[in-house]
Design a protein around this motif. Sequence first.
Motif, PDB file in Angstrom:
ATOM      1  N   ASP A 428       0.806  -1.214   0.000  1.00  0.00           N
ATOM      2  CA  ASP A 428       0.000   0.000   0.000  1.00  0.00           C
ATOM      3  C   ASP A 428       0.844   1.273   0.000  1.00  0.00           C
ATOM      4  OD1 ASP A 428      -2.024  -1.832   0.215  1.00  0.00           O
ATOM      5  OD2 ASP A 428      -2.511  -1.380   2.308  1.00  0.00           O
ATOM      6  N   GLY A 552      -4.131  -0.976  -2.064  1.00  0.00           N
ATOM      7  CA  GLY A 552      -4.097   0.229  -1.260  1.00  0.00           C
ATOM      8  C   GLY A 552      -3.257   1.303  -1.931  1.00  0.00           C
ATOM      9  N   LYS A 606      -6.131   1.363   2.838  1.00  0.00           N
ATOM     10  CA  LYS A 606      -5.579   0.020   3.027  1.00  0.00           C
ATOM     11  C   LYS A 606      -6.296  -0.995   2.149  1.00  0.00           C
ATOM     12  CE  LYS A 606      -4.587   0.640   7.986  1.00  0.00           C
ATOM     13  NZ  LYS A 606      -4.921   0.131   9.340  1.00  0.00           N
TER      14      LYS A 606
END
Length: 638
Positions: A428, A552, A606
């Motif tokens: 992410d 993410g 996320k």
Amino acid sequence: MTYKITPIVSLFFLFTTTFIFAQKSDYSTLTLSDSLKENANAVVRLNQIDIVIASQRSMNIKNKRVVTVLNENGLDAIEAYENYDKSSPVKSILATVYDVSGKEIKKIKRGDFRDVSAVSGSTLFSESRYIYLDYTPTQYPFTVVFESETETSNTAFLPQWIPLNDYAVSIEKSVLNISYPSSLGFKYKEFNFSNFNIKKTIDTSTQLSYTASKMWAQKEETASPSVSNLFPRVMMGLELFHLEGVDGTAKTWTEFGKWYSEKILQGTTDLSEMTKVKIKALVGTETDPIKKAQIIYKYVQEKSRYVSIQVGIGGWKPMQANDVDRLGYGDCKALSNYTKALLNVVDVPSYNVVLYGNPRKRDIESDFVSMQGNHMILAIPNKDKYVFLECTSQVDPFGYQGTFTDDRNVLVVKPEGGEIVRTKVYEDTVNTQVSKGVYSIAENGDFLGKIGIVSEGTQYNQKFNNDKLSPTEMEAFYKDYWSTINNLKIKKVTFKNDTEKISFTENAEITAVNYGNVSANKMMFAINAFNPLTQSVKRIRNRKNPLEIQRGSVDIDEIEIALPVNFSIEFLPGNVEINGKFGEYKTEIVKKDNNTIVYKRKFFLKKGLYTNKEYDEFRLFMEQISRNDNAKIILTKS
């Protein structure tokens, strides 16, 4: 979920079916129940697949599919097509169309189907063909009865049974019948049967049958997992199989990879001496394997182009590397194998990789040894990892996977055997978009701004082709990108594509009249001009599906804002900080002087799989961000 390998003990025999193939059927739409039509664009009245595996080298498939199309959006559910080539001929194909009352409108025989090459403009793959129904309806609803029979010597690929494969389609009845010799090691695996009306009607050492009935049309829900993870399906395979003229046997991925390497790939990487000399001269005195590979990859990108072959056509044996070298094009197998052949010339080892290529991630089923996947790339060992090459792209940076092949289980085919590995995971925090800019607001509310945007990770994938847009396309893209700025004009946009760092930079200069709303002696405008969250998350009552955020990302913005000199700040939005299971959001507004403020923003989303009950929480999280992204400053004229 169940998994089974049938014992290799009983003798093979064919089973017969007394289903409705020979019976008169009622194809009137008027007899359909309201429950089947609810939320549906089409109703599959019957989908019956009869598969007879007579031997390791012989498989016959009969298909009867009856679909009532309720409206234009249901046309794709007809699925009246077959792929074929020299080793997999179409024995028969027929379609019959009925009107709303069940009266026959038209019978469409083989000669009236469209029969085209799998690759447009190519003679090289002329044996790979695609035959499909090309029918334009004059009224809705109508019903199509499609019947086909195919034969193939390739038994490495057994079709999956997927009774429900799309949203807004309901299933009245779907049947699978498959028979096979017990000696071939038939195996199958069931997925997602819960909450669906599916019955296993036969399960012996030589036969397997399923019947699915009354499967209601499913509504598509925002950010749901793939249908392959939601709807029922059955994978099937043989331990003793045949592919591309070669018998195979595999109980493990090691055995499978060794067989594939020795029997299918061997002999496909030969190149002319002239090409070998050329490649060695191109690499020169370079000794680092990865740097050699970079040179070769660039050469392939500049020399060759990708031609698509429909899934299910063309097999898995790549065309000869010599042919790709001569012709300058190939499909994913051909180009990956060609790159491998060139790397061999300069002593850089590489391996063919079989996988599912799609922006929506899908794994090779690691506990089900069988021919899987729809795409091929190349893997170069680099210490204890692999560098993966997308050989079909003329623009992808070396080693960049983007969103088509990232973060999924794949099969690496080595001479010593197959290996299941995971492709590059873009975490992410590396999927970044960093924006830094300035804008000024004139006394009449007009806007003048400059912005630099640097995108990396999977966010690079969304932007790096922008430098290839035409002026008209580029203007349309940025007017959509900055859709919250009315009356936008693009003065200038420049790009820098750093393919080594895999970083894409956009520098833009833009103007807009009346960005600030002036009324009497006051002015109001949204502070976050360049990167507000505009995507709304739809409210879904009684959501059924889990929520999946596949990737993410992190957006970081820092914008300096010059206010009109004869105005003072009456209202300034407060700083905001939101932390939760879905991510983090933070804004800060710093007053530099009476006429200059700095707006700072960070939004971290996320990836994850969440329950259907958490969807509303996610929607509220995104609404909070959108609301704060559109917060406005109020100025008063001095």
